[in-house]
Design a protein around this motif. Structure first.
Motif, PDB file in Angstrom:
ATOM      1  N   ARG A 125      -3.077  20.723   7.953  1.00 26.85           N
ATOM      2  CA  ARG A 125      -4.087  21.279   7.152  1.00 26.85           C
ATOM      3  C   ARG A 125      -4.295  20.335   5.829  1.00 26.85           C
ATOM      4  O   ARG A 125      -5.541  20.011   5.729  1.00 26.85           O
ATOM      5  N   THR A 126      -3.197  19.668   5.100  1.00 26.18           N
ATOM      6  CA  THR A 126      -3.665  18.987   4.199  1.00 26.18           C
ATOM      7  C   THR A 126      -4.499  17.662   4.619  1.00 26.18           C
ATOM      8  O   THR A 126      -5.509  17.186   3.810  1.00 26.18           O
ATOM      9  N   LYS A 127      -3.946  17.132   5.657  1.00 28.01           N
ATOM     10  CA  LYS A 127      -4.692  15.924   6.360  1.00 28.01           C
ATOM     11  C   LYS A 127      -6.008  16.175   6.567  1.00 28.01           C
ATOM     12  O   LYS A 127      -7.084  15.583   6.226  1.00 28.01           O
ATOM     13  N   ASN A 128      -6.258  17.475   7.191  1.00 30.99           N
ATOM     14  CA  ASN A 128      -7.686  17.659   7.651  1.00 30.99           C
ATOM     15  C   ASN A 128      -8.586  17.769   6.368  1.00 30.99           C
ATOM     16  O   ASN A 128      -9.772  17.278   6.274  1.00 30.99           O
ATOM     17  N   MET A 142      -9.163  14.623   5.136  1.00 30.04           N
ATOM     18  CA  MET A 142     -10.472  13.939   5.903  1.00 30.04           C
ATOM     19  C   MET A 142     -11.793  14.223   5.601  1.00 30.04           C
ATOM     20  O   MET A 142     -12.875  13.882   5.584  1.00 30.04           O
ATOM     21  N   LEU A 143     -11.926  15.607   5.539  1.00 22.26           N
ATOM     22  CA  LEU A 143     -13.165  16.372   5.002  1.00 22.26           C
ATOM     23  C   LEU A 143     -13.525  15.817   3.824  1.00 22.26           C
ATOM     24  O   LEU A 143     -14.917  15.423   3.776  1.00 22.26           O
ATOM     25  N   LYS A 144     -12.770  15.860   2.736  1.00 22.71           N
ATOM     26  CA  LYS A 144     -13.383  15.177   1.640  1.00 22.71           C
ATOM     27  C   LYS A 144     -13.727  13.755   1.852  1.00 22.71           C
ATOM     28  O   LYS A 144     -14.710  13.488   1.144  1.00 22.71           O
ATOM     29  N   GLU A 145     -13.098  12.977   2.524  1.00 17.44           N
ATOM     30  CA  GLU A 145     -13.364  11.784   2.677  1.00 17.44           C
ATOM     31  C   GLU A 145     -14.747  11.511   3.257  1.00 17.44           C
ATOM     32  O   GLU A 145     -15.604  10.834   2.905  1.00 17.44           O
ATOM     33  N   SER A 146     -15.020  12.558   4.222  1.00 16.85           N
ATOM     34  CA  SER A 146     -16.370  12.540   5.161  1.00 16.85           C
ATOM     35  C   SER A 146     -17.363  13.025   4.249  1.00 16.85           C
ATOM     36  O   SER A 146     -18.489  12.333   4.256  1.00 16.85           O
ATOM     37  N   GLU A 147     -16.984  13.794   3.461  1.00 15.37           N
ATOM     38  CA  GLU A 147     -18.180  14.323   2.224  1.00 15.37           C
ATOM     39  C   GLU A 147     -18.365  13.157   1.253  1.00 15.37           C
ATOM     40  O   GLU A 147     -19.417  12.925   1.063  1.00 15.37           O
ATOM     41  N   ALA A 148     -17.295  12.407   1.044  1.00 17.04           N
ATOM     42  CA  ALA A 148     -17.505  11.268   0.090  1.00 17.04           C
ATOM     43  C   ALA A 148     -18.473  10.282   0.831  1.00 17.04           C
ATOM     44  O   ALA A 148     -19.440   9.536   0.070  1.00 17.04           O
TER      45      ALA A 148
END
Lengths: 151, 562
Positions: free
Chosen positions: B188-191, B194-200
């Motif tokens: 969950r933390t990894k996802n 990743m979500l944060k990264e894709s947002e970035a």
């Protein structure tokens, strides 16, 4: 009949320049061509004569020409138009017409033949050459050449 | 014993939650996170030991092995180190008793095994699948049982039979479920990361880019997002833009915009040239690249807008210029055609009217000389002769001028012309005409050019005729017609060894009626080379000459593209 072309001896000279007229008549005389020469001085007069209209209405049929010497650059109606009209009329369609003119422009030569001239002769500047040209012309068109009977 | 294990498990689950909470909150400070989590696991082990299954005084069984192994497997060396320190300290100082050595050993074994698999996992990057987890659970608890041999007085003989069943059945299972919990949490933390990264990444691609970008709802035309470049371009803030519909920007009628958007949805690549209104009150020409994309689960139109005003204006100007150019060309062409016609009429009239008086002059002079010849003095006869000569000459000049003007006016008819053959034919003709002349003519083979054949014949006739004429007085006369290729251009040359000319007058050579030799010796009006130059010029070529008196002359010419 007297209307037969072959019996006629008249030469019709269509020429507006009096000097040329005089020189031509002189050349005929020099060459002892005794045929009667009738001179008309513009294209309109030439057509009136040939078609017996206007002042030539009812002229003597014996004056029907045996040969027409036609200049191209003429007042009122140009030589090429005269040529076209007389080729269009049955009475004159086979009448021998020699274009006798000053120019040797291609377009003049081509158009003359296109509209049915029998010959195209450029008047040489040198009188002796002109004289010779008239001699040969008379010999050929008045003596050698045969024409059909007029309709 | 089973109940105390269940209590331990629930304890560990709550730790798992706190563990991840701490990890997330203090993200970016790994040392503090590890220390805190180590303390957490240590405290959990402590709590587990406070709630044990008492076998005998000083001999307790609890879930500490599970806790420590999990700390090692998921937390790493620092976490497990802190946890082990707390657990051992508590076991030795707070509980004590005869079983303390076995207790410490089981803690150390669990820590070592957990840590070993922590490193294994890090290095191999393989997932901890279920079988592996169970295997680790068994391994930890087999070692826990082995630790029981450290009990004094061979107490293991009585202890082992009592605990072996729950330890081998319950503990590994508990370990397994707790590990799953940690793994799920990790994922969950990894996802989330990743979500944060894709947002970035989205921020980087959309917000930070200098292109004007809009996200538009294809059904309503509502603007969903706009980047700072769009704000700067349109002059509205993002929040203003987000409250607007694209029809407030696009000046086209609404139904046409709808049509466009429908089209943009169905195709992946769309380029529209549109007019966009701005807050500044002006209208810009824009080029819009529009693609349908998925955004937060919805299909939206992702449009990149290029301000193409300058380019489109330039294009319009070019188009306008082209149009006026076409008109101007048409007008000029008409003017040229008119002029050409006028020139033709002029030439026609020259040919008829200028020659007639000459004929009268010559004719009457000739008649005069014939009639009055005997009575005229010698000088009068001579004068008449001059008059007649000049009349003829003028007539010749008029003819030459007309020839020259005809070459300028007539249309070129291009075909493959064999210059070698043409030159040989002309040479043969000249040789027949003047059989007395002895001269050698060399013509190079295979000279073929695309040109107007009639004009090329006139050109060669003039140039070869000149060479022929000006070698008349030379005993071993020679004429050569050949070519050379220089700088990709074919240069033809006609070389003679005749009388040549002085290069000082070379530029006069090609002007009409210019003569470099007197008329008595060499006839001709001086129009030939003018005609040659005009013919060459009409083919887009050039003509020039080189010579020296008595050294012969060379005439060079090119034929443009041919």
């Amino acid at each position: 009949m007297s209307s037969s072309l072959s019996e006629s001896t008249v030469i019709l000279l269509v020429e507006d320049n009096p000097d040329d007229e005089e020189l031509t008549l002189l050349a005929f005389r020099n060459n002892q061509i005794a045929n009667p020469i009738i001179v008309v001085r513009d294209g309109a007069e030439a057509l009136e004569f040939l078609f017996k209209t206007g002042k030539y209405e009812g002229r003597d049929l014996r004056t029907n020409p045996r040969l027409v010497l036609l200049d191209l650059k003429l007042p009122k109606i140009g030589g090429l138009d005269v040529l076209r009209k007389l080729r269009g009329a049955p009475a004159t369609q086979f009448l021998p017409v020699v274009v006798l003119t000053t120019s040797n422009q291609d377009e003049d030569i081509v158009n003359s033949y296109r509209f049915g001239a029998n010959s195209f002769i450029r008047k040489p500047v040198e009188f002796s050459k002109f004289n010779e040209a008239i001699r040969q012309l008379g010999l050929y068109w008045l003596l050698l050449n045969e024409v059909p009977l007029a309709q | 014993m089973a109940i105390s294990i269940l209590q331990n498990i629930s304890l560990i689950i709550s730790i798992a939650v706190i563990y991840h909470f701490v990890s997330r909150q203090l993200h970016g400070r790994p040392l503090i996170v590890s220390a805190l989590n180590g303390a957490l696991f240590g405290s959990a082990a402590m709590l587990a030991m406070l709630n044990p299954f008492h076998f005998a005084t000083g001999i307790i069984y609890d879930g500490r092995t599970i806790i420590i192994a999990v700390a090692g497997l998921f937390g790493g060396p620092l976490v497990v180190g802190v946890a082990v320190a707390i657990a051992i300290a508590f076991r030795v100082f707070s509980i004590g008793g005869t079983g303390y050595l076995a207790g410490i050993l089981s803690i150390l074994f669990a820590a070592a095994i957990g840590l070993a698999f922590f490193y294994w996992r890090k290095r191999s990057k393989k997932p901890l699948d279920n079988w592996r987890l169970l295997a680790i659970g068994y391994l930890v608890h087999i070692f826990m049982l082995i630790a029981q041999f450290a009990l004094p007085d061979q107490r293991w003989k009585t202890v082992l039979p009592a605990i072996i069943v729950p330890v081998l059945f319950l503990y590994p299972l508990a370990f397994f479920f707790i590990c799953r919990l940690f793994i799920d949490n990790e994922e969950r933390t990894k996802n989330l990361a990743m979500l944060k990264e894709s947002e970035a990444r989205y921020k980087l691609l959309f917000k930070a880019h200098s292109s004007i970008m809009l996200l538009i709802d294809p059904d309503s035309g509502q603007i969903i997002d706009a980047n700072p470049s769009a704000e700067a371009f349109y002059g509205w803030t993002r929040s203003q833009l987000l409250s607007m519909n694209i029809s407030e920007i696009n000046i086209q009628p609404v139904d046409q915009i709808k049509e466009r958007m429908k089209q943009a949805q169905s195709k992946n690549k769309n380029i529209f040239i549109l007019k966009h209104r701005r807050a500044f009150g002006d209208i810009r020409d824009v080029e819009v690249f529009s693609s349908p994309v998925e955004y937060s689960g919805e299909k939206v139109l992702y449009s990149i807008v290029h301000d193409a005003t300058a380019r489109i204006q330039a294009e319009n100007k070019v188009r306008e210029l082209n149009q006026t150019l076409e008109q101007r060309v048409a007008k000029r062409t008409q003017e040229l055609q008119d002029m050409n016609k006028e020139l033709e009429a002029f030439a026609y009239s020259v040919s008829h009217d200028l020659r007639a008086p000459l004929r009268a002059i010559e004719g009457f002079s000739s008649l005069l000389s014939e009639e009055a010849g005997k009575t005229l003095s010698e000088s009068s006869e001579h004068y008449l002769g001059r008059i007649r000569y000049n009349a003829k000459k003028m007539s010749q000049l008029i003819d030459d001028l007309l020839r020259l003007s005809r070459i300028s006016r007539q249309n070129l008819e291009y075909s493959k012309v064999d210059l070698s053959r043409l030159a040989r034919e002309i040479a043969a003709e000249m040789a027949t005409r003047y059989p007395a002349r002895k001269l050698s003519i060399f013509v190079q083979e295979n000279m073929v050019a695309s040109a107007d054949k009639a004009l090329l014949e006139v050109l060669l006739r003039n140039l070869l005729g000149n060479a022929w004429k000006f070698t008349a007085s030379i005993p071993d006369a020679e004429i050569r017609f050949e070519y050379m290729d220089r700088d990709g251009q074919r240069i033809y040359s006609i070389v003679d060894n005749g009388i040549g000319f002085d290069m000082e007058y070379a530029d006069k050579l090609f002007s009409p009626f210019q003569r470099l030799h007197n008329e008595k010796e060499y006839d001709g009006s001086g129009i030939g080379l003018s005609i040659a130059r005009r013919i060459v010029a009409r083919h887009g070529g050039r003509i020039w000459a080189e010579s020296a008196p008595k050294k012969g002359a060379t005439f060079y010419f090119t034929l443009g593209g041919g």
